[in-house]
Write an enzyme that holds these catalytic residues in place. Sequence first.
Site, mmCIF file in Angstrom:
data_model
loop_
_atom_site.group_PDB
_atom_site.id
_atom_site.type_symbol
_atom_site.label_atom_id
_atom_site.label_comp_id
_atom_site.label_asym_id
_atom_site.label_seq_id
_atom_site.Cartn_x
_atom_site.Cartn_y
_atom_site.Cartn_z
ATOM 1 N N HIS A 1 2.039 -3.018 4.834
ATOM 2 C CA HIS A 1 2.012 -4.040 5.848
ATOM 3 C C HIS A 1 3.308 -4.677 6.298
ATOM 4 O O HIS A 1 3.613 -4.855 7.520
ATOM 5 C CB HIS A 1 1.043 -5.312 5.327
ATOM 6 C CG HIS A 1 -0.359 -5.092 4.860
ATOM 7 N ND1 HIS A 1 -0.526 -5.046 3.774
ATOM 8 C CD2 HIS A 1 -1.238 -4.833 5.894
ATOM 9 C CE1 HIS A 1 -1.910 -4.709 3.426
ATOM 10 N NE2 HIS A 1 -2.488 -4.714 4.714
ATOM 11 N N GLN B 1 -8.591 5.389 12.136
ATOM 12 C CA GLN B 1 -8.561 4.144 12.677
ATOM 13 C C GLN B 1 -7.632 4.255 13.830
ATOM 14 O O GLN B 1 -8.014 3.719 14.983
ATOM 15 C CB GLN B 1 -8.217 3.229 11.743
ATOM 16 C CG GLN B 1 -7.808 1.825 12.388
ATOM 17 C CD GLN B 1 -7.727 0.641 11.217
ATOM 18 O OE1 GLN B 1 -8.751 0.174 10.647
ATOM 19 N NE2 GLN B 1 -6.600 0.374 10.795
HETATM 20 P P1 AMP Z 1 -5.514 -3.570 6.090
HETATM 21 O O1 AMP Z 1 -5.272 -4.991 5.780
HETATM 22 O O2 AMP Z 1 -5.961 -2.755 4.890
HETATM 23 O O3 AMP Z 1 -6.754 -3.415 7.207
HETATM 24 O O4 AMP Z 1 -4.245 -2.756 6.826
HETATM 25 C C1 AMP Z 1 -3.767 -3.318 8.074
HETATM 26 C C2 AMP Z 1 -2.512 -2.232 8.541
HETATM 27 O O5 AMP Z 1 -1.773 -1.819 7.613
HETATM 28 C C3 AMP Z 1 -3.525 -1.148 9.300
HETATM 29 O O6 AMP Z 1 -3.030 -0.732 10.273
HETATM 30 C C4 AMP Z 1 -3.324 -0.113 7.924
HETATM 31 O O7 AMP Z 1 -3.239 1.079 8.505
HETATM 32 C C5 AMP Z 1 -1.788 -0.326 7.724
HETATM 33 N N1 AMP Z 1 -1.410 0.122 6.132
HETATM 34 C C6 AMP Z 1 -2.138 -0.184 5.025
HETATM 35 N N2 AMP Z 1 -1.781 0.498 3.977
HETATM 36 C C7 AMP Z 1 -0.468 1.035 4.554
HETATM 37 C C8 AMP Z 1 0.502 1.925 3.959
HETATM 38 N N3 AMP Z 1 0.380 2.353 2.815
HETATM 39 N N4 AMP Z 1 1.236 2.365 4.763
HETATM 40 C C9 AMP Z 1 1.539 1.959 6.226
HETATM 41 N N5 AMP Z 1 0.581 1.226 6.743
HETATM 42 C C10 AMP Z 1 -0.516 0.806 6.051
#
Ligand code: AMP
Length: 259
Positions: free
Chosen positions: A35, A151
């Site tokens: 994030h 996504q």
């Molecule tokens: P989430 O809180 O899991 O819905 O993730 C929020 C955003 O952070 C989404 O766009 C995810 O794709 C991105 N995200 C989650 N994990 C990672 C990661 N390891 N590397 C890069 N982006 C991430």
Amino acid sequence: MNVVETIEETRRALEQSRQGSIGLVPTMGSLHEGHLALLRAARAENATVVMSLFVNPAQFGDASDLAKYPRNEKHDLQLAREAGVDLVFAPSADEMYPPGFQTWVEVTELGEILEGRFRPGHFRGVATVVLKLLNVVRPTCVYFGQKDAQQVAVIRQLVADLAVEVELRVVPTVRDDDGLALSSRNARLTADERTAALALPRALATRDRDTALADLASSNGLEVDYVEVADFDPPVLAGAVRVGSTRLIDNVPLEGDTE
Ligand code: AMP
């Protein structure tokens, strides 16, 4: 940093920011370095950075998965502040889905393959909440992680099909030193489960579906939902496994130098 819970307050808080660019980073909280990479990219490219913090019930098929989803709002707000976020929009479920809510966005084909087969309705929930967040914030740029490649594909299709005026930015997957892609769900893994989970990034790193499937079949402690080449932009080798009660997804791009 301003923290607001309603759509009206968000719109009011952003009234003065409309001359400059606004970057939106949608999150479900439990922030980690993945994030933070999105927040840093947004901070570098925009005059105003908005982070949404909303565990979206509509994208969880399983009530127990939603109940178990890690939440740590105090810590999240501190990390957001350190990352230079200007405004956090942290609505209640009622604010996003008030009584009588009945309008859903469905990206029919992309939403049904891969994750969509194992999580029916998941991308309908994602697409609906993201379009609503885009309507509330009206950002110049919106940031997503390559970690959730499907996504990204679904949102890219939604933005094109419905002529949403926003630029999509995709940030490479951030991994721990052992190769495991960072995920809020990793917090639920025991030490043994984490060791078992490492087979997923190792298998995907072969960049070959059959080799990856064979590697995973000979790994202990995980069940494979799928490993598939997906024709996204860029194409990826994507996989999902279950380790104990935790489901993990990951992918590697098959073209370009992104992770
Ligand atoms: P989430 O809180 O899991 O819905 O993730 C929020 C955003 O952070 C989404 O766009 C995810 O794709 C991105 N995200 C989650 N994990 C990672 C990661 N390891 N590397 C890069 N982006 C991430």
